[in-house]
Design an enzyme around this catalytic site. Structure first.
Site, PDB file in Angstrom:
ATOM      1  N   HIS A 123     -10.035   1.322   0.258  1.00 17.90           N
ATOM      2  CA  HIS A 123      -9.752   2.391   1.337  1.00 17.90           C
ATOM      3  C   HIS A 123     -11.047   2.046   1.577  1.00 17.90           C
ATOM      4  CE1 HIS A 123      -6.405   4.162  -0.267  1.00 17.90           C
ATOM      5  NE2 HIS A 123      -5.991   4.650   1.050  1.00 17.90           N
ATOM      6  N   GLU A 180     -11.846   4.655   7.347  1.00 22.68           N
ATOM      7  CA  GLU A 180     -10.751   5.563   6.707  1.00 22.68           C
ATOM      8  C   GLU A 180     -11.293   6.233   8.057  1.00 22.68           C
ATOM      9  OE1 GLU A 180      -8.912   6.651   3.990  1.00 22.68           O
ATOM     10  OE2 GLU A 180      -7.029   7.195   5.437  1.00 22.68           O
ATOM     11  N   ASN A 229       2.786   9.595  -5.130  1.00 25.29           N
ATOM     12  CA  ASN A 229       2.898  10.717  -5.458  1.00 25.29           C
ATOM     13  C   ASN A 229       2.937  11.386  -3.302  1.00 25.29           C
ATOM     14  OD1 ASN A 229       3.284  12.426  -7.620  1.00 25.29           O
ATOM     15  ND2 ASN A 229       1.178  11.317  -8.218  1.00 25.29           N
ATOM     16  N   HIS A 255       1.064  -0.674  -0.178  1.00 26.02           N
ATOM     17  CA  HIS A 255       0.337   0.138   0.160  1.00 26.02           C
ATOM     18  C   HIS A 255       0.849   0.722  -0.212  1.00 26.02           C
ATOM     19  CE1 HIS A 255      -4.013   1.815   1.704  1.00 26.02           C
ATOM     20  NE2 HIS A 255      -3.187   2.889   1.812  1.00 26.02           N
ATOM     21  N   SER A 303      -1.652   4.981  -8.204  1.00 27.08           N
ATOM     22  CA  SER A 303      -1.537   6.614  -8.423  1.00 27.08           C
ATOM     23  C   SER A 303      -2.517   6.786  -9.119  1.00 27.08           C
ATOM     24  CB  SER A 303       0.140   6.648  -8.821  1.00 27.08           C
ATOM     25  OG  SER A 303       0.290   8.275  -9.411  1.00 27.08           O
TER      26      SER A 303
END
Ligand code: 6MZ
Length: 349
Positions: free
Chosen positions: A205, A208, A25, A21, A103
Site C-alpha cells: 500500500h 494512500e 476480513n 487486492h 490477510s
C-alpha cells in the site's frame, strides 16, 4: 435484509475475472456477518457497524475502526475457516476465476488461536474450496499491519516464507497494509527486503494518504511487484513526477479500488479517481475491490463503475481484465488464465 448493500444488478460487465487486492476480513459479506453475530450475540454487533452502505462516507480512520469490530467477530479458527470459504465462494459466484486474498495473521489469547494456525486455516479453506469444485484459483498473500511495527513485520515474513515453501505455492507474497497514518515505511525496509530476497512477491500500500511521499520514494526503490492504491503518487494530487517516473521505470502495476477510495474519502468522487491518470498513460492498472464487505461492493460493480465513470466500452473492459493476468503473482497459472479468458470473452467485438 440484503437491501443494506447495493448489490450488482447487471451482468453486462462480466469481464471481472481476476481479483488481486482483497483483504479477507474486509471482504466478509452481510450473510456471513449474520452467522458470526449469531455465534457471538453477547458482542451486540449490528451490521451497520461492519459495513459502509451505499451513499455513506467515512474517514479512513473510521474505516479502520470498522475492521476492529469485524476482528472481534472473527476470532477463532472456526470463524476464519467459515469466513475464508464464504469469501472465496462469493468471489467465484461473481465470476472471478483467479483471486489473490490477503490477510494479517492474528493471535487471539482468549481463543488460543495462533498466527501459524491462522494462516493454516486460510490455506485449509482454499484447499477445501478446491476439493468442493468451486471454480476459482486462489492464492494467498500474508499481510503485515504497519501498526504492529518492524519486529512483528520480520516475524510475519518468516511465517510467510515457511508457508510459501510448505504449501506448494499457495502463499505467493507479502502485503504491507494497515492505517497509513501510523508508522513509517523505512522501519519495514529490512523485512520487505528479506521477503523479496526469499522469493515472496511484494504488494505494498503506497501513498494512500497525501503525507506519504517520502515513504513512497523509499519503498519504490525496493521495488515492489505491485502497488496498492497509490492515490497520491502523481503530481496533480500533490505527489511528484519523480514518484511517477519510478513507478513507470519498473512498470509496477497499480491495484485500484474505486468504491473503497470514495467511501473512505481519500478521493472526492468517482470521476476524480486516479484510475484515469494511469489508464490514459497505458500503465498497468488492475481494478479491485479492497474490502467488498465493508464497502458493500463486488468486482462486477467495480468494473461497471469504471466503465460508466470513464466511458469505457465493453471491449475496453475485457482488455483491462486481460491485462490483469500479467500482474498476478502466480506465473505458473498465467497460461491457464489466458486460455480461460479467451474462452469467456464474448465475440461481440
Ligand atoms: C490499508 C487496509 C485497508 O488483514 O484482517 N486493510 N489497509 N488501507 C485499506 N484501505 C481501506 N483495508 C483493509 O483484513 C483487514 C485488514 O486489512 C487492512 C487493515 O490492516 C485491516 O485491519 P485482515 O484480513
Amino acid at each position: 435484509n440484503l437491501s443494506v448493500c447495493k448489490l450488482p444488478t447487471s451482468t453486462v460487465f462480466q469481464s471481472n475475472r481476476f481479483e488481486l487486492h482483497a483483504h479477507l476480513n474486509g471482504s466478509v459479506s452481510f450473510s456471513t456477518i449474520e452467522k458470526l453475530v449469531a455465534r457471538k450475540p453477547h458482542l451486540n454487533i449490528e451490521h451497520g457497524m461492519t459495513a459502509i452502505r451505499s451513499g455513506q462516507r467515512r474517514t479512513l480512520d473510521e474505516c479502520f475502526q470498522v475492521f476492529k469490530v469485524i476482528h472481534q467477530l472473527v476470532d477463532t479458527e472456526e470463524d476464519i475457516l467459515m469466513v475464508a470459504k464464504d469469501v472465496i465462494r462469493e468471489f467465484a459466484a461473481d465470476g472471478v476465476k483467479y483471486l489473490e486474498l490477503r490477510s494479517t495473521p492474528r493471535k487471539e489469547k482468549t481463543t488460543g488461536m495462533t498466527k501459524r494456525r491462522y494462516v493454516e486455516t486460510v490455506i485449509e479453506a482454499i484447499r477445501q474450496c478446491k476439493n468442493e469444485g468451486v471454480d476459482i484459483e486462489v492464492r494467498f498473500l500474508v499481510a503485515v499491519d504497519r501498526r504492529n511495527g518492524a519486529e512483528v513485520a520480520m516475524e510475519t515474513v518468516k511465517l510467510a516464507e515457511d508457508f510459501m515453501l510448505s504449501t506448494g505455492g499457495l502463499v505467493v507474497g507479502l502485503d504491507l497494509s494497515g492505517d497509513p497514518t501510523v508508522g513509517h515505511g523505512r522501519d519495514f525496509l529490512p523485512a520487505l527486503q528479506k521477503a523479496k530476497n526469499c522469493g515472496l512477491k511484494l504488494s505494498l500500500h503506497l501513498s494512500e494518504v497525501p503525507s506519504q511521499a517520502d515513504e513512497s520514494e523509499l519503498l519504490l526503490n525496493i521495488p515492489p511487484d505491485r502497488i496498492g492504491h497509490g492515490t497520491f503518487l502523481h503530481p496533480e494530487v500533490g505527489g511528484s513526477q519523480s514518484l511517477v517516473d519510478k513507478v513507470r521505470k519498473h512498470n509496477t502495476p497499480l491495484e485500484l479500488c474505486l468504491t473503497s477510495n470514495v467511501k473512505g474519502q481519500t478521493v472526492s468522487s468517482y470521476s476524480q479517481h486516479h484510475f484515469l491518470y494511469w489508464y490514459q498513460m497505458g500503465h498497468p492498472s488492475v481494478i479491485c475491490t479492497d474490502d467488498k464487505g465493508v464497502f458493500c461492493t463486488d468486482l462486477s460493480q467495480e468494473y461497471q463503475l469504471a466503465a460508466s465513470t470513464f466511458n469505457l466500452s465493453q471491449e475496453d473492459m475485457w482488455t483491462l481484465s486481460h491485462k490483469a493476468i500479467d500482474c498476478t503473482f502466480a506465473p505458473d497459472l498465467q497460461q491457464q488464465l489466458h486460455q480461460k479468458w479467451l474462452e469467456l470473452q464474448p465475440t461481440l467485438f
